[in-house]
Design a protein around this motif. Structure first.
Motif, PDB file in Angstrom:
ATOM      1  N   GLN A 182      46.470 -18.614 -54.519  1.00  0.00           N
ATOM      2  CA  GLN A 182      45.009 -18.291 -54.416  1.00  0.00           C
ATOM      3  C   GLN A 182      44.680 -18.375 -52.874  1.00  0.00           C
ATOM      4  OE1 GLN A 182      43.006 -20.868 -55.651  1.00  0.00           O
ATOM      5  NE2 GLN A 182      41.366 -19.772 -54.031  1.00  0.00           N
ATOM      6  N   TYR A 183      46.096 -18.528 -51.901  1.00  0.00           N
ATOM      7  CA  TYR A 183      45.370 -17.720 -49.771  1.00  0.00           C
ATOM      8  C   TYR A 183      45.948 -16.577 -49.495  1.00  0.00           C
ATOM      9  CZ  TYR A 183      43.880 -22.625 -50.945  1.00  0.00           C
ATOM     10  OH  TYR A 183      42.811 -23.768 -50.963  1.00  0.00           O
ATOM     11  N   VAL A 184      46.826 -16.638 -50.185  1.00  0.00           N
ATOM     12  CA  VAL A 184      46.727 -15.151 -49.689  1.00  0.00           C
ATOM     13  C   VAL A 184      46.592 -13.589 -50.641  1.00  0.00           C
ATOM     14  CG1 VAL A 184      49.019 -12.684 -49.375  1.00  0.00           C
ATOM     15  CG2 VAL A 184      49.433 -15.577 -49.297  1.00  0.00           C
ATOM     16  N   ASP A 185      45.704 -14.562 -51.902  1.00  0.00           N
ATOM     17  CA  ASP A 185      44.590 -13.603 -52.476  1.00  0.00           C
ATOM     18  C   ASP A 185      43.218 -12.618 -51.460  1.00  0.00           C
ATOM     19  OD1 ASP A 185      43.418 -12.005 -54.822  1.00  0.00           O
ATOM     20  OD2 ASP A 185      41.869 -13.385 -54.336  1.00  0.00           O
ATOM     21  N   ALA A 192      44.765 -10.142 -49.436  1.00  0.00           N
ATOM     22  CA  ALA A 192      44.765  -9.179 -50.277  1.00  0.00           C
ATOM     23  C   ALA A 192      43.435  -8.112 -50.936  1.00  0.00           C
ATOM     24  CB  ALA A 192      46.252  -9.883 -51.454  1.00  0.00           C
ATOM     25  N   ASP A 193      42.416  -9.364 -51.158  1.00  0.00           N
ATOM     26  CA  ASP A 193      41.551  -8.790 -51.737  1.00  0.00           C
ATOM     27  C   ASP A 193      40.220  -8.058 -50.598  1.00  0.00           C
ATOM     28  OD1 ASP A 193      39.353  -8.348 -53.683  1.00  0.00           O
ATOM     29  OD2 ASP A 193      37.874 -10.028 -52.933  1.00  0.00           O
ATOM     30  N   ASN A 228      54.062  -9.256 -45.793  1.00  0.00           N
ATOM     31  CA  ASN A 228      53.974  -7.104 -46.966  1.00  0.00           C
ATOM     32  C   ASN A 228      51.968  -7.276 -46.888  1.00  0.00           C
ATOM     33  OD1 ASN A 228      52.581  -9.821 -48.148  1.00  0.00           O
ATOM     34  ND2 ASN A 228      53.805  -9.446 -49.778  1.00  0.00           N
ATOM     35  N   GLY A 229      51.807  -7.096 -45.788  1.00  0.00           N
ATOM     36  CA  GLY A 229      50.107  -6.345 -45.771  1.00  0.00           C
ATOM     37  C   GLY A 229      50.136  -4.976 -45.238  1.00  0.00           C
ATOM     38  N   ALA A 230      49.439  -4.452 -44.988  1.00  0.00           N
ATOM     39  CA  ALA A 230      48.566  -2.852 -45.241  1.00  0.00           C
ATOM     40  C   ALA A 230      49.873  -2.015 -45.130  1.00  0.00           C
ATOM     41  CB  ALA A 230      47.681  -2.782 -43.782  1.00  0.00           C
TER      42      ALA A 230
END
Length: 249
Positions: free
Chosen positions: A181-184, A187-188, A244-246
């Motif tokens: 829910q929140y990492v989205d 990510a979005d 696991n970012g950019a």
């Protein structure tokens, strides 16, 4: 083999609570917080009114025995339990639907605070208004992902013997859903699809469970669940940047 670090994941919500106190983030914490308080008040009021009518109806069916009529306190205890469970997930879903455009921008500001880099070239209210349709669609995608799996767990809970593990499965599933829910939100902001996000979180599943666990627990605590949402958004952004970012795109 499960990857990630469960204990590192546990720390992200605490970091989120520290981040929401930063001057540049406070406005976009306060606006959805006010929305959540209003929603909470309306939800609690109408549910309490409906339950009061239900108690009166049930008590009217019972024989006119004094000890039976005194059982209304038991119904109110049950009401408290129902409120706790419903607020944990139903309230969060509704609050996220309404506040999602603000949370996306809050995630963007948090990432800029953490990395010093711009996530997008558009800023402020124009960006929030522009992203409303996309933000709402992302919330719908999460609900569509959640519902069939929740129904499956409900069915498991009805099967004798197998239902002994249903509570544990629910707990794990809700922790996973809170991470999704929140990492989205960050990510979005990077145009990562919901399907791709699930793969990314799967690559650091232990960290995801570590982050989702305290968020799921906090969502069950009245009043705390009002402030946990923006803190979870900021914590999830820290998760995105460090797990696991950019660099993973």
């Amino acid at each position: 083999m499960l990857k990630g670090n469960f204990f590192r994941g546990l720390g992200y919500l605490g970091e989120g609570f520290r981040l929401i106190r930063q001057p540049g983030l406070r406005l976009f914490v306060l606006i959805p917080l006010v929305i959540n308080i209003v929603l909470f008040g309306l939800f609690f009021y109408f549910l309490a009114e409906a339950f009061t009518v239900l108690i009166a109806t049930v008590m009217g069916w019972l024989p006119d025995w004094q000890w039976l009529q005194a059982l209304d306190w038991l119904f109110w205890i049950l009401y408290g339990g129902v409120i706790l469970l419903m607020l944990a997930y139903g309230f969060v879903i509704v609050a996220n639907l309404i506040g999602s455009p603000f949370y996306g921008y809050l995630a963007e500001l948090t990432e800029k605070h953490l990395t010093g880099q711009e996530v997008s070239t558009e800023e402020g209210w124009a960006a929030i208004i522009r992203d409303i349709p996309r933000a709402l669609w992302r919330e719908v995608q999460k609900i569509l992902y959640y519902l069939p799996r929740a129904i499956g767990l409900i069915i498991i809970g009805l099967i004798p013997v197998v239902n002994l593990v249903a509570a544990l499965l629910w707990f794990l599933f809700n922790s996973w859903m809170m991470a999704l829910q929140y990492v989205d939100y960050p990510a979005d902001n990077h145009k990562v699809s919901f399907k791709a996000l699930r793969r990314l979180l799967g690559d650091t599943r232990l960290s995801a469970f570590g982050f989702g666990l305290p968020v799921a627990l906090a969502a069950m605590v009245p009043v705390l669940n009002l402030v946990v949402v923006p803190a979870a958004v900021c914590g999830a952004t820290a998760y995105w940047v460090r797990e696991n970012g950019a660099t993973r795109q």
